[in-house]
Scaffold this motif. Structure first.
Motif, PDB file in Angstrom:
ATOM      1  N   VAL A   7     -10.532 -40.699  40.986  1.00  0.00           N
ATOM      2  CA  VAL A   7     -10.702 -42.136  40.839  1.00  0.00           C
ATOM      3  C   VAL A   7     -11.940 -42.402  39.988  1.00  0.00           C
ATOM      4  N   HIS A   8     -11.763 -43.252  38.998  1.00  0.00           N
ATOM      5  CA  HIS A   8     -12.870 -43.693  38.141  1.00  0.00           C
ATOM      6  C   HIS A   8     -13.065 -45.191  38.379  1.00  0.00           C
ATOM      7  N   HIS A   9     -14.309 -45.614  38.548  1.00  0.00           N
ATOM      8  CA  HIS A   9     -14.621 -47.037  38.720  1.00  0.00           C
ATOM      9  C   HIS A   9     -15.383 -47.545  37.487  1.00  0.00           C
ATOM     10  N   GLN A  18      -6.167 -47.249  25.494  1.00  0.00           N
ATOM     11  CA  GLN A  18      -7.351 -46.499  25.915  1.00  0.00           C
ATOM     12  C   GLN A  18      -7.009 -45.503  27.022  1.00  0.00           C
ATOM     13  N   LEU A  19      -6.161 -45.938  27.964  1.00  0.00           N
ATOM     14  CA  LEU A  19      -5.742 -45.042  29.041  1.00  0.00           C
ATOM     15  C   LEU A  19      -4.978 -43.857  28.465  1.00  0.00           C
ATOM     16  N   HIS A  39      -0.577 -37.355  35.313  1.00  0.00           N
ATOM     17  CA  HIS A  39      -0.315 -38.778  35.117  1.00  0.00           C
ATOM     18  C   HIS A  39      -1.600 -39.569  35.332  1.00  0.00           C
ATOM     19  N   ALA A  40      -1.664 -40.747  34.740  1.00  0.00           N
ATOM     20  CA  ALA A  40      -2.818 -41.633  34.936  1.00  0.00           C
ATOM     21  C   ALA A  40      -2.329 -43.066  35.100  1.00  0.00           C
ATOM     22  N   TRP A  41      -3.031 -43.811  35.928  1.00  0.00           N
ATOM     23  CA  TRP A  41      -2.749 -45.234  36.164  1.00  0.00           C
ATOM     24  C   TRP A  41      -4.055 -46.000  36.068  1.00  0.00           C
ATOM     25  N   ASP A  43      -5.952 -50.111  36.687  1.00  0.00           N
ATOM     26  CA  ASP A  43      -5.967 -51.529  37.013  1.00  0.00           C
ATOM     27  C   ASP A  43      -7.096 -52.142  36.188  1.00  0.00           C
ATOM     28  N   PRO A  44      -6.769 -52.740  35.039  1.00  0.00           N
ATOM     29  CA  PRO A  44      -7.809 -53.277  34.164  1.00  0.00           C
ATOM     30  C   PRO A  44      -8.676 -54.343  34.829  1.00  0.00           C
ATOM     31  N   GLU A  45      -8.105 -55.095  35.758  1.00  0.00           N
ATOM     32  CA  GLU A  45      -8.874 -56.161  36.399  1.00  0.00           C
ATOM     33  C   GLU A  45      -9.976 -55.604  37.304  1.00  0.00           C
ATOM     34  N   SER A  46      -9.634 -54.627  38.127  1.00  0.00           N
ATOM     35  CA  SER A  46     -10.645 -54.045  39.026  1.00  0.00           C
ATOM     36  C   SER A  46     -11.471 -52.972  38.329  1.00  0.00           C
ATOM     37  N   GLY A  47     -10.946 -52.444  37.226  1.00  0.00           N
ATOM     38  CA  GLY A  47     -11.643 -51.387  36.503  1.00  0.00           C
ATOM     39  C   GLY A  47     -11.462 -50.015  37.119  1.00  0.00           C
ATOM     40  N   THR A  48     -10.396 -49.858  37.902  1.00  0.00           N
ATOM     41  CA  THR A  48     -10.142 -48.585  38.565  1.00  0.00           C
ATOM     42  C   THR A  48      -9.068 -47.798  37.819  1.00  0.00           C
ATOM     43  N   VAL A  49      -9.349 -46.523  37.589  1.00  0.00           N
ATOM     44  CA  VAL A  49      -8.395 -45.621  36.950  1.00  0.00           C
ATOM     45  C   VAL A  49      -8.148 -44.461  37.908  1.00  0.00           C
ATOM     46  N   TYR A  50      -6.881 -44.087  38.029  1.00  0.00           N
ATOM     47  CA  TYR A  50      -6.464 -42.989  38.890  1.00  0.00           C
ATOM     48  C   TYR A  50      -5.816 -41.918  38.031  1.00  0.00           C
ATOM     49  N   CYS A  51      -6.165 -40.652  38.281  1.00  0.00           N
ATOM     50  CA  CYS A  51      -5.573 -39.536  37.551  1.00  0.00           C
ATOM     51  C   CYS A  51      -5.046 -38.519  38.548  1.00  0.00           C
TER      52      CYS A  51
END
Length: 83
Positions: A7-9, A18-19, A39-41, A43-51
């Protein structure tokens, strides 16, 4: 090999391009650490990226992110069970 969800914040406003670029950059160096980024997902609004990845250790996943030029993950969780 174990699967990991990292998880990236702090990535508010991230775009699909960019993702995708970040995922491709990680995939380009994954063999150096024995990691496979699946895979990566985001949420641009919260700024959270999951890999989701597979690798030998959380440290290898972290190093692979850094080798790609990406910000290292804030959290790495083993996910040994899936359905």
């Amino acid at each position: 090999m174990t699967r990991y969800m990292d998880v990236h914040h702090g990535m508010q406003g991230i775009t699909a391009d960019q993702l995708r670029a970040g995922h491709e950059a990680a995939a380009a160096v994954e063999k150096e650490e024995g990691v496979h980024f699946e895979h990566a997902w985001a949420d641009p609004e919260s700024g959270t990226v999951y890999c989701l990845s597979e690798g030998p250790s959380p440290e290898a996943v972290h190093r692979a992110h850094e080798l790609s030029g990406a910000q290292g993950p804030d959290e790495i969780h083993a996910v040994p069970l899936a359905v």
